[in-house]
Design a protein around this motif. Sequence first.
Motif, PDB file in Angstrom:
ATOM      1  N   ASP A   1       0.833  -1.205   0.000  1.00 42.05           N
ATOM      2  CA  ASP A   1       0.000   0.000   0.000  1.00 42.05           C
ATOM      3  C   ASP A   1       0.867   1.254   0.000  1.00 42.05           C
ATOM      4  OD1 ASP A   1      -2.607  -1.277   0.179  1.00 42.05           O
ATOM      5  OD2 ASP A   1      -2.038  -1.839   2.215  1.00 42.05           O
ATOM      6  N   LYS A   2       0.280   2.378  -0.414  1.00 39.93           N
ATOM      7  CA  LYS A   2       1.024   3.630  -0.517  1.00 39.93           C
ATOM      8  C   LYS A   2       1.495   4.142   0.842  1.00 39.93           C
ATOM      9  CE  LYS A   2      -3.036   6.684  -0.426  1.00 39.93           C
ATOM     10  NZ  LYS A   2      -3.762   7.761  -1.145  1.00 39.93           N
ATOM     11  N   SER A   3       0.904   3.653   1.920  1.00 41.08           N
ATOM     12  CA  SER A   3       1.296   4.101   3.258  1.00 41.08           C
ATOM     13  C   SER A   3       2.622   3.487   3.711  1.00 41.08           C
ATOM     14  CB  SER A   3       0.215   3.733   4.277  1.00 41.08           C
ATOM     15  OG  SER A   3       0.002   2.321   4.306  1.00 41.08           O
ATOM     16  N   ILE A   4       3.110   2.482   2.997  1.00 40.68           N
ATOM     17  CA  ILE A   4       4.344   1.787   3.368  1.00 40.68           C
ATOM     18  C   ILE A   4       5.546   2.505   2.768  1.00 40.68           C
ATOM     19  CG2 ILE A   4       5.637  -0.378   3.173  1.00 40.68           C
ATOM     20  CD1 ILE A   4       3.264  -0.576   5.019  1.00 40.68           C
ATOM     21  N   ASN A   5       6.568   2.744   3.583  1.00 36.43           N
ATOM     22  CA  ASN A   5       7.835   3.290   3.094  1.00 36.43           C
ATOM     23  C   ASN A   5       8.614   2.134   2.473  1.00 36.43           C
ATOM     24  OD1 ASN A   5      10.341   4.385   2.604  1.00 36.43           O
ATOM     25  ND2 ASN A   5      10.765   4.947   4.732  1.00 36.43           N
TER      26      ASN A   5
ATOM     27  N   LYS B   1      -0.110  -9.010   5.901  1.00 32.03           N
ATOM     28  CA  LYS B   1      -1.162  -8.847   4.904  1.00 32.03           C
ATOM     29  C   LYS B   1      -1.212  -9.976   3.875  1.00 32.03           C
ATOM     30  CE  LYS B   1      -0.821  -3.748   5.147  1.00 32.03           C
ATOM     31  NZ  LYS B   1      -2.178  -3.415   5.601  1.00 32.03           N
ATOM     32  N   VAL B   2      -0.272 -10.915   3.952  1.00 35.53           N
ATOM     33  CA  VAL B   2      -0.169 -11.934   2.905  1.00 35.53           C
ATOM     34  C   VAL B   2      -0.625 -13.294   3.415  1.00 35.53           C
ATOM     35  CG1 VAL B   2       1.427 -13.233   1.449  1.00 35.53           C
ATOM     36  CG2 VAL B   2       1.671 -10.747   1.672  1.00 35.53           C
ATOM     37  N   ASP B   3      -1.529 -13.927   2.667  1.00 35.17           N
ATOM     38  CA  ASP B   3      -1.802 -15.351   2.812  1.00 35.17           C
ATOM     39  C   ASP B   3      -1.157 -16.025   1.601  1.00 35.17           C
ATOM     40  OD1 ASP B   3      -3.785 -17.741   1.836  1.00 35.17           O
ATOM     41  OD2 ASP B   3      -3.555 -17.686   4.011  1.00 35.17           O
ATOM     42  N   PRO B   4      -0.147 -16.862   1.795  1.00 34.93           N
ATOM     43  CA  PRO B   4       0.613 -17.385   0.647  1.00 34.93           C
ATOM     44  C   PRO B   4      -0.242 -18.040  -0.429  1.00 34.93           C
ATOM     45  CG  PRO B   4       1.776 -17.859   2.676  1.00 34.93           C
ATOM     46  CD  PRO B   4       0.441 -17.301   3.083  1.00 34.93           C
TER      47      PRO B   4
ATOM     48  N   THR C   1      -0.734  -5.950  -0.171  1.00 37.18           N
ATOM     49  CA  THR C   1      -1.638  -4.824   0.080  1.00 37.18           C
ATOM     50  C   THR C   1      -2.770  -5.263   1.007  1.00 37.18           C
ATOM     51  OG1 THR C   1      -3.012  -5.375  -1.840  1.00 37.18           O
ATOM     52  CG2 THR C   1      -1.156  -3.870  -2.195  1.00 37.18           C
ATOM     53  N   THR C   2      -3.473  -4.296   1.563  1.00 35.53           N
ATOM     54  CA  THR C   2      -4.672  -4.576   2.349  1.00 35.53           C
ATOM     55  C   THR C   2      -5.737  -5.154   1.430  1.00 35.53           C
ATOM     56  OG1 THR C   2      -4.175  -2.755   3.850  1.00 35.53           O
ATOM     57  CG2 THR C   2      -6.433  -3.586   3.852  1.00 35.53           C
ATOM     58  N   LYS C   3      -6.339  -6.269   1.824  1.00 36.19           N
ATOM     59  CA  LYS C   3      -7.280  -6.963   0.966  1.00 36.19           C
ATOM     60  C   LYS C   3      -8.681  -6.354   1.064  1.00 36.19           C
ATOM     61  CE  LYS C   3      -3.949  -9.564  -0.217  1.00 36.19           C
ATOM     62  NZ  LYS C   3      -2.942  -8.831   0.565  1.00 36.19           N
ATOM     63  N   VAL C   4      -9.351  -6.316  -0.094  1.00 39.01           N
ATOM     64  CA  VAL C   4     -10.717  -5.807  -0.167  1.00 39.01           C
ATOM     65  C   VAL C   4     -11.596  -6.890  -0.761  1.00 39.01           C
ATOM     66  CG1 VAL C   4      -9.965  -3.411  -0.410  1.00 39.01           C
ATOM     67  CG2 VAL C   4     -10.310  -4.799  -2.463  1.00 39.01           C
TER      68      VAL C   4
ATOM     69  N   GLU D   1     -11.490 -10.192  -2.521  1.00 40.62           N
ATOM     70  CA  GLU D   1     -10.220 -10.846  -2.204  1.00 40.62           C
ATOM     71  C   GLU D   1     -10.284 -11.542  -0.861  1.00 40.62           C
ATOM     72  OE1 GLU D   1      -7.030  -7.887  -4.465  1.00 40.62           O
ATOM     73  OE2 GLU D   1      -7.795  -7.323  -2.492  1.00 40.62           O
ATOM     74  N   THR D   2     -11.119 -11.043   0.018  1.00 39.53           N
ATOM     75  CA  THR D   2     -11.330 -11.667   1.334  1.00 39.53           C
ATOM     76  C   THR D   2     -12.744 -11.351   1.794  1.00 39.53           C
ATOM     77  OG1 THR D   2     -10.553 -11.817   3.620  1.00 39.53           O
ATOM     78  CG2 THR D   2     -10.428  -9.663   2.566  1.00 39.53           C
ATOM     79  N   ASP D   3     -13.322 -12.276   2.564  1.00 34.05           N
ATOM     80  CA  ASP D   3     -14.641 -12.051   3.151  1.00 34.05           C
ATOM     81  C   ASP D   3     -14.531 -11.532   4.577  1.00 34.05           C
ATOM     82  OD1 ASP D   3     -16.059 -12.873   0.894  1.00 34.05           O
ATOM     83  OD2 ASP D   3     -15.903 -14.992   1.472  1.00 34.05           O
ATOM     84  N   ARG D   4     -13.330 -11.544   5.116  1.00 35.00           N
ATOM     85  CA  ARG D   4     -13.137 -11.105   6.498  1.00 35.00           C
ATOM     86  C   ARG D   4     -12.986  -9.589   6.546  1.00 35.00           C
ATOM     87  NH1 ARG D   4      -8.370 -14.085   9.435  1.00 35.00           N
ATOM     88  NH2 ARG D   4      -9.342 -12.965  11.168  1.00 35.00           N
ATOM     89  N   PRO D   5     -13.581  -8.943   7.518  1.00 32.48           N
ATOM     90  CA  PRO D   5     -13.343  -7.503   7.687  1.00 32.48           C
ATOM     91  C   PRO D   5     -11.908  -7.260   8.138  1.00 32.48           C
ATOM     92  CG  PRO D   5     -14.647  -8.362   9.522  1.00 32.48           C
ATOM     93  CD  PRO D   5     -14.532  -9.467   8.521  1.00 32.48           C
TER      94      PRO D   5
END
Length: 503
Positions: free
Chosen positions: A397-401, A415-418, A451-454, A457-461
């Motif tokens: 995500d853009k928030s990451i340096n 943030k990663v599920d392999p 990245t943060t999943k939406v 891509e995921t059903d979990r909040p």
Amino acid sequence: MAKDLQAFLKRLEERGQLRRITAPVDPDLEIAEIANRLLLSGGPALLFENVKGASMPLAINVLGTLERVCWSFGLESPQELEAIGDKLALLYQPRPPKKFSQAVEMGKALFDVVKAKPDRDLFPPCHQVVLKGDEVDLNQLPLLRVYSGDAGKVITLGLMVTKDPESKIPNVGVYRLQMQSKNTATVQWLSVRGPSRHLRKAAERGEKLEVAVALGVDPLLILAAATPLPIDLSEWLFAGLYSGQGVNLAKCKTVDLEVPALSEIVLEGTITPGETDVDGPAGDHIGYYGPQRDNAPLLRFHCMTQRKQPIYMTAFSGRPPKEDAMMALALNRIYTPILRMQVPEIIDFFLPMEGLSYKAAVLSIDKSYPGQARRAAFAFWTALPQFTYTKFVIVVDKSINIRDPRQVMWAVTSKVDPARDVFILPDNPFDSLDFATEKPGLGSRMGIDATTKVYPETDRPWSDELVPDPDTAALVDRRWAEYGLADLNLQDVDPNLFGYDIR
């Protein structure tokens, strides 16, 4: 801005970034050992004035720090490099301007192209001494043998110029040569590079390929030659865009090619299609010995021109940090606007030196829809020619340096599920020097969506990230001196404390 190597070395010396060594030194292993220790410590450039068996001094570690690479552009900081990239992006993929300000910027860029047109020098300094035929002897040059397992001496940082036999468009690149005799050398290049294509065309026409190698040039020209170019844009013109003025060129004495007029040394010769020799092993940028090749193209030199008192400049490859890694860090900044032009969702990208400056990339995107990280990765692999050989792409995500490995690793691990977020592309054209691949020249690529999943891509909040309370942070800021901690500047943390630059 310096226009030749000697002017640049003078500038380094004035800034305390050049050390002259008058003691006799051996080009066989000894010089490389000295230079490598200076490279690892961020030390100055070196000018060896008494090289055993050679008739001229040797400069090395000239571009051994990012600061000195910036100076070669006439700049003072890496941040200024993106302005060059903005200018080049307009030429790399021009688009019709949609408003007046964009038209003005395009007009400025085109005017810069006009100013960058090469000039011709009728009495070039590189022709002050001319040696032909049997007088040509590579032993006069202080060529290095870098590693104990190297098969022979090597020539590096030379600008190799060839010309397409059909279109007559020249190509300028930097390739490693290995000396075979007093007037021959083998060359190492990838099959996709310009000279390799030129040699194939020459073979089809039953012709020899003319070659010129310019040694000891303005470092800016080396960086221009290492930059991926738009189709049919000359490297000489590109170098002029970098410097703001045209490059002075001179016609070679025995081949129909042009080289920088202010070169220290120029080697002229030909490659006969099908004539080869054994090349290697030789230390390579991957950090291992490149394998022996039985069919490397053989260059026969029949003319050498030079200045009256030339300086030979060289570098060597190996596990980073090396000079090529410093150049790559600078070019990374220049590539960024070009990459954004082609892949708009990319906010920033980084090629870590520890990832060999092209084998691993970290991209940050402004994510707005599912699957966008994969799209960005695929677009990156096709954006510029050298990204074809990038094995690993991590998208955050853009928030990451992206230049802070702590933040990147946090994104990967949190943030990663392999099974969902790692995707592998098998059987891609690859760097034949990469020993990790099962087959030479054929390997796989891996993308990681960190990245943060939406949805979907995921059903979990996705939970909120932990951040400091802003009111408490402001309170601590106000009371910092009251705590007795005013003498501590937390921005000046020693980057070596954690083993990497945390800034």
